[in-house]
Design an enzyme around this catalytic site. Structure first.
Site, mmCIF file in Angstrom:
data_model
loop_
_atom_site.group_PDB
_atom_site.id
_atom_site.type_symbol
_atom_site.label_atom_id
_atom_site.label_comp_id
_atom_site.label_asym_id
_atom_site.label_seq_id
_atom_site.Cartn_x
_atom_site.Cartn_y
_atom_site.Cartn_z
ATOM 1 N N ASP A 148 -3.397 -1.239 9.615
ATOM 2 C CA ASP A 148 -3.429 -0.461 8.246
ATOM 3 C C ASP A 148 -3.935 -2.082 7.757
ATOM 4 O O ASP A 148 -4.360 -2.070 6.156
ATOM 5 C CB ASP A 148 -1.997 -0.673 7.786
ATOM 6 N N LYS B 16 0.952 -1.155 -0.207
ATOM 7 C CA LYS B 16 -0.012 -0.016 0.141
ATOM 8 C C LYS B 16 0.234 0.983 0.324
ATOM 9 O O LYS B 16 1.877 0.989 0.415
ATOM 10 C CB LYS B 16 -0.991 0.106 1.646
#
Length: 283
Positions: A139, A14
């Site tokens: 996350d 990411k």
């Protein structure tokens, strides 16, 4: 003899296109807001039933992964929730740099959650899977969602965003690890929770005005962050550069892949010891 079921999955890195960090709450945790996208850099996950629990790490970054890592934590949380005693072999091929701000561990955890659920006939409902993800790390829910998303709160509030324009990203890492906890412990900025409206129409001018609140704190631990950003800022056709997550990886955004490739080629000549690569946003 029944055939052994095997789950295979790619766990994508990411990028925090921006990251806002707000005041600590009563839980002594910071609330966050970030626009996250995923790029075509990924670890590879294979899970199968086994006589004993095994976590196997391979790949170019295997030596940087703690054996008591997030994969074991994920397995333990999932097993406790379903009250199962099955054993699994979890193989992870690490292509994503470790402790780098790229969410490699979180992406692996999300993929393992999906895999364990698949091998247990998807007994865990989607809403509960996200609750388990939140127990693992802030996350992980976004990585479970696995497409561009605006996350807020502690990472548990996910808001879909309009389609992000196509662009290429040049990632640079100085081959150094940086602890997220260490950076957050250094963070002292007093910032109130202010809404950041996503603007798809003028995306490139809008994203340029955003920032990563952790960037200046991470620089204190790894000065190369400033050097990497400067290299990108002076590169032709780099729209902007920024650190992702708590670092130390930085990225440069290019509208054309060929421009990013040219700069990556130059980078490898000037800084041969740094890790780098050109990637596209996963849609």
């Amino acid at each position: 003899m029944s055939k052994i079921k095997i789950f295979k999955c790619k766990a994508y890195a990411k990028i925090n296109l921006f990251l806002n960090v707000f005041n600590k709450t009563k839980d002594n945790l910071h609330k966050l807001r970030s626009l996250v996208c995923f790029v075509n850099l990924h670890d590879e996950i294979i899970i199968s039933e086994n006589k004993k629990s095994v976590i196997e790490i391979k790949g170019p970054f295997k030596n940087l992964v703690d054996k008591n890592n997030i994969a074991e934590k994920t397995y333990n949380i999932f097993s406790k929730f379903l009250d199962i005693e099955k054993k699994y072999k979890i193989s992870i091929y690490k292509n994503i740099p470790v402790s780098a701000g790229l969410g490699g561990g979180s992406a692996d955890a999300a993929a393992i959650l999906k895999g364990l659920n698949y091998l247990n006939k998807n007994k865990v409902m989607n809403k509960d899977l996200y609750k388990l993800a939140m127990k693992i790390g802030s996350d992980v829910p976004a990585c479970l969602y696995n497409k561009s998303v605006l996350f807020s709160g502690y990472g548990e509030i996910l808001s879909p965003v309009p389609k992000i324009p196509k662009f290429s990203i040049l990632l640079i890492n100085p081959r150094k690890e940086l602890s997220t906890m260490k950076v957050f412990n250094e963070y002292k900025k007093n910032k109130k929770n202010k809404n950041t409206m996503f603007k798809n129409k003028d995306f490139f001018s809008w994203i340029l005005k955003q920032n990563n609140d952790l960037q200046k704190y991470s620089k204190k631990f790894i000065p190369e962050i400033e050097e990497m950003l400067s290299f990108l800022n002076y590169s032709n056709n780099c729209h902007f550069s920024r650190m992702t997550g708590s670092g130390p990886t930085v990225f440069g955004l290019f509208k054309k892949k060929k421009d990013a490739k040219k700069i990556d080629f130059l980078l490898n000549k000037v800084y041969p010891n740094w890790w780098s690569g050109v990637y596209t946003v996963k849609t």
